[in-house]
Design a protein around this motif. Sequence first.
Motif, PDB file in Angstrom:
ATOM      1  N   MET A   1       0.841  -1.174   0.000  1.00  0.00           N
ATOM      2  CA  MET A   1       0.000   0.000   0.000  1.00  0.00           C
ATOM      3  C   MET A   1       0.891   1.244   0.000  1.00  0.00           C
ATOM      4  N   THR A   2       0.668   2.136  -0.930  1.00  0.00           N
ATOM      5  CA  THR A   2       1.404   3.384  -0.983  1.00  0.00           C
ATOM      6  C   THR A   2       0.558   4.484  -0.346  1.00  0.00           C
ATOM      7  N   ILE A   3       1.135   5.154   0.618  1.00  0.00           N
ATOM      8  CA  ILE A   3       0.434   6.217   1.329  1.00  0.00           C
ATOM      9  C   ILE A   3       1.171   7.521   1.039  1.00  0.00           C
ATOM     10  N   VAL A   4       0.468   8.480   0.458  1.00  0.00           N
ATOM     11  CA  VAL A   4       1.071   9.741   0.031  1.00  0.00           C
ATOM     12  C   VAL A   4       0.306  10.909   0.642  1.00  0.00           C
ATOM     13  N   ARG A   5       1.031  11.905   1.087  1.00  0.00           N
ATOM     14  CA  ARG A   5       0.393  13.091   1.651  1.00  0.00           C
ATOM     15  C   ARG A   5      -0.319  13.895   0.562  1.00  0.00           C
ATOM     16  N   LYS A   6      -1.493  14.419   0.923  1.00  0.00           N
ATOM     17  CA  LYS A   6      -2.254  15.279   0.012  1.00  0.00           C
ATOM     18  C   LYS A   6      -1.557  16.643  -0.093  1.00  0.00           C
ATOM     19  N   ASP A   7      -1.930  17.408  -1.109  1.00  0.00           N
ATOM     20  CA  ASP A   7      -1.349  18.736  -1.286  1.00  0.00           C
ATOM     21  C   ASP A   7      -1.624  19.652  -0.099  1.00  0.00           C
ATOM     22  N   ASP A   8      -2.796  19.532   0.507  1.00  0.00           N
ATOM     23  CA  ASP A   8      -3.162  20.393   1.637  1.00  0.00           C
ATOM     24  C   ASP A   8      -2.950  19.708   2.987  1.00  0.00           C
ATOM     25  N   TRP A   9      -1.985  18.789   3.060  1.00  0.00           N
ATOM     26  CA  TRP A   9      -1.776  17.969   4.247  1.00  0.00           C
ATOM     27  C   TRP A   9      -1.527  18.806   5.494  1.00  0.00           C
ATOM     28  N   TYR A  10      -0.794  19.890   5.368  1.00  0.00           N
ATOM     29  CA  TYR A  10      -0.426  20.663   6.557  1.00  0.00           C
ATOM     30  C   TYR A  10      -1.659  21.308   7.197  1.00  0.00           C
ATOM     31  N   SER A  11      -2.492  21.922   6.389  1.00  0.00           N
ATOM     32  CA  SER A  11      -3.695  22.542   6.959  1.00  0.00           C
ATOM     33  C   SER A  11      -4.660  21.474   7.481  1.00  0.00           C
ATOM     34  N   SER A  12      -4.748  20.345   6.796  1.00  0.00           N
ATOM     35  CA  SER A  12      -5.607  19.249   7.270  1.00  0.00           C
ATOM     36  C   SER A  12      -5.099  18.702   8.601  1.00  0.00           C
ATOM     37  N   LEU A  13      -3.789  18.541   8.732  1.00  0.00           N
ATOM     38  CA  LEU A  13      -3.203  18.072   9.989  1.00  0.00           C
ATOM     39  C   LEU A  13      -3.448  19.081  11.103  1.00  0.00           C
ATOM     40  N   SER A  14      -3.262  20.355  10.820  1.00  0.00           N
ATOM     41  CA  SER A  14      -3.492  21.400  11.828  1.00  0.00           C
ATOM     42  C   SER A  14      -4.932  21.392  12.322  1.00  0.00           C
TER      43      SER A  14
ATOM     44  N   LYS B   1      -4.506 -10.105  15.029  1.00  0.00           N
ATOM     45  CA  LYS B   1      -5.284 -10.689  13.928  1.00  0.00           C
ATOM     46  C   LYS B   1      -4.746 -10.242  12.573  1.00  0.00           C
ATOM     47  N   LEU B   2      -4.156  -9.049  12.533  1.00  0.00           N
ATOM     48  CA  LEU B   2      -3.545  -8.543  11.306  1.00  0.00           C
ATOM     49  C   LEU B   2      -2.127  -9.086  11.113  1.00  0.00           C
ATOM     50  N   GLY B   3      -1.607  -9.771  12.142  1.00  0.00           N
ATOM     51  CA  GLY B   3      -0.266 -10.350  12.044  1.00  0.00           C
ATOM     52  C   GLY B   3       0.833  -9.521  12.686  1.00  0.00           C
ATOM     53  N   PHE B   4       0.457  -8.577  13.568  1.00  0.00           N
ATOM     54  CA  PHE B   4       1.449  -7.710  14.201  1.00  0.00           C
ATOM     55  C   PHE B   4       1.400  -7.866  15.708  1.00  0.00           C
ATOM     56  N   ASP B   5       2.579  -7.793  16.351  1.00  0.00           N
ATOM     57  CA  ASP B   5       2.640  -7.919  17.801  1.00  0.00           C
ATOM     58  C   ASP B   5       2.103  -6.682  18.512  1.00  0.00           C
ATOM     59  N   ASN B   6       2.234  -5.523  17.855  1.00  0.00           N
ATOM     60  CA  ASN B   6       1.792  -4.282  18.493  1.00  0.00           C
ATOM     61  C   ASN B   6       1.635  -3.171  17.454  1.00  0.00           C
TER      62      ASN B   6
ATOM     63  N   ASP C   1       4.866  -2.147  15.474  1.00  0.00           N
ATOM     64  CA  ASP C   1       5.186  -3.048  14.359  1.00  0.00           C
ATOM     65  C   ASP C   1       4.286  -2.782  13.160  1.00  0.00           C
ATOM     66  N   TYR C   2       3.023  -2.455  13.428  1.00  0.00           N
ATOM     67  CA  TYR C   2       2.100  -2.134  12.340  1.00  0.00           C
ATOM     68  C   TYR C   2       2.560  -0.871  11.616  1.00  0.00           C
ATOM     69  N   ALA C   3       2.897   0.167  12.377  1.00  0.00           N
ATOM     70  CA  ALA C   3       3.392   1.406  11.766  1.00  0.00           C
ATOM     71  C   ALA C   3       4.666   1.135  10.963  1.00  0.00           C
ATOM     72  N   ALA C   4       5.544   0.306  11.502  1.00  0.00           N
ATOM     73  CA  ALA C   4       6.803  -0.015  10.806  1.00  0.00           C
ATOM     74  C   ALA C   4       6.552  -0.733   9.489  1.00  0.00           C
ATOM     75  N   SER C   5       5.434  -1.458   9.397  1.00  0.00           N
ATOM     76  CA  SER C   5       5.131  -2.174   8.153  1.00  0.00           C
ATOM     77  C   SER C   5       4.607  -1.236   7.064  1.00  0.00           C
ATOM     78  N   LEU C   6       4.150  -0.063   7.453  1.00  0.00           N
ATOM     79  CA  LEU C   6       3.524   0.866   6.514  1.00  0.00           C
ATOM     80  C   LEU C   6       4.423   2.023   6.087  1.00  0.00           C
ATOM     81  N   PHE C   7       5.339   2.411   6.976  1.00  0.00           N
ATOM     82  CA  PHE C   7       6.102   3.630   6.740  1.00  0.00           C
ATOM     83  C   PHE C   7       7.598   3.381   6.863  1.00  0.00           C
ATOM     84  N   GLU C   8       8.371   4.202   6.162  1.00  0.00           N
ATOM     85  CA  GLU C   8       9.832   4.136   6.237  1.00  0.00           C
ATOM     86  C   GLU C   8      10.276   4.621   7.612  1.00  0.00           C
ATOM     87  N   GLU C   9      11.159   3.865   8.237  1.00  0.00           N
ATOM     88  CA  GLU C   9      11.686   4.284   9.529  1.00  0.00           C
ATOM     89  C   GLU C   9      12.830   5.271   9.316  1.00  0.00           C
ATOM     90  N   VAL C  10      12.821   6.325  10.109  1.00  0.00           N
ATOM     91  CA  VAL C  10      13.890   7.322  10.081  1.00  0.00           C
ATOM     92  C   VAL C  10      14.378   7.517  11.511  1.00  0.00           C
TER      93      VAL C  10
END
Length: 138
Positions: A1-14, A68-73, A76-85
Amino acid sequence: MTIVRKDDWYSSLSQYIDAAFRRPFAYGEFDCTLFAAGAVEAMTGVNLYADYAGRYQTLAGGLRHLKKLGFDNHVDYAASLFEEVHPSMAQVGDIAVVDTETGHGLGIVQGSRIYVAQPGALGLGLVDLLQASRAFRV
C-alpha cells in the motif's frame, strides 16, 4: 500500500490536531494509535483503522486486533507501513514512538515536540522529540 500526503496535508493536519486537542483519552475511541491513525488520515485520506475503531475498550483489546492482522503491536504495524527514520530526522506529521509506563505510544511530530494522547488525560500532551525511540516518515 502506498500512502502519500495530500497537497493540503499541513492545513488538514493542523485542523485535526486542533479538534483533538481537548478530546479525552479512551481506548478504541481516542488512544495513541487512533490519534496517530487519524493524523495519517488527515494528511493522506487513508484510514488505517476503519475496521477497528470503537471495537475495543482496553490496550489488550487493541493489541488482539493487531495480532489478527499479524502484528505484535501498534509500533510493528506502523513499521510495516512507513519508512523508519532516525528520530532526529523526523519532520512535522511523521509518527514518533515514545516509551510510556504501559509500553510504547505513538505520537505525531510537530517540530521539536511530539503531540501524544495520554491515558487518564484530557486532550493532547507534548513530549520532547528527543524522547522518541523510533520515528516513521508519513
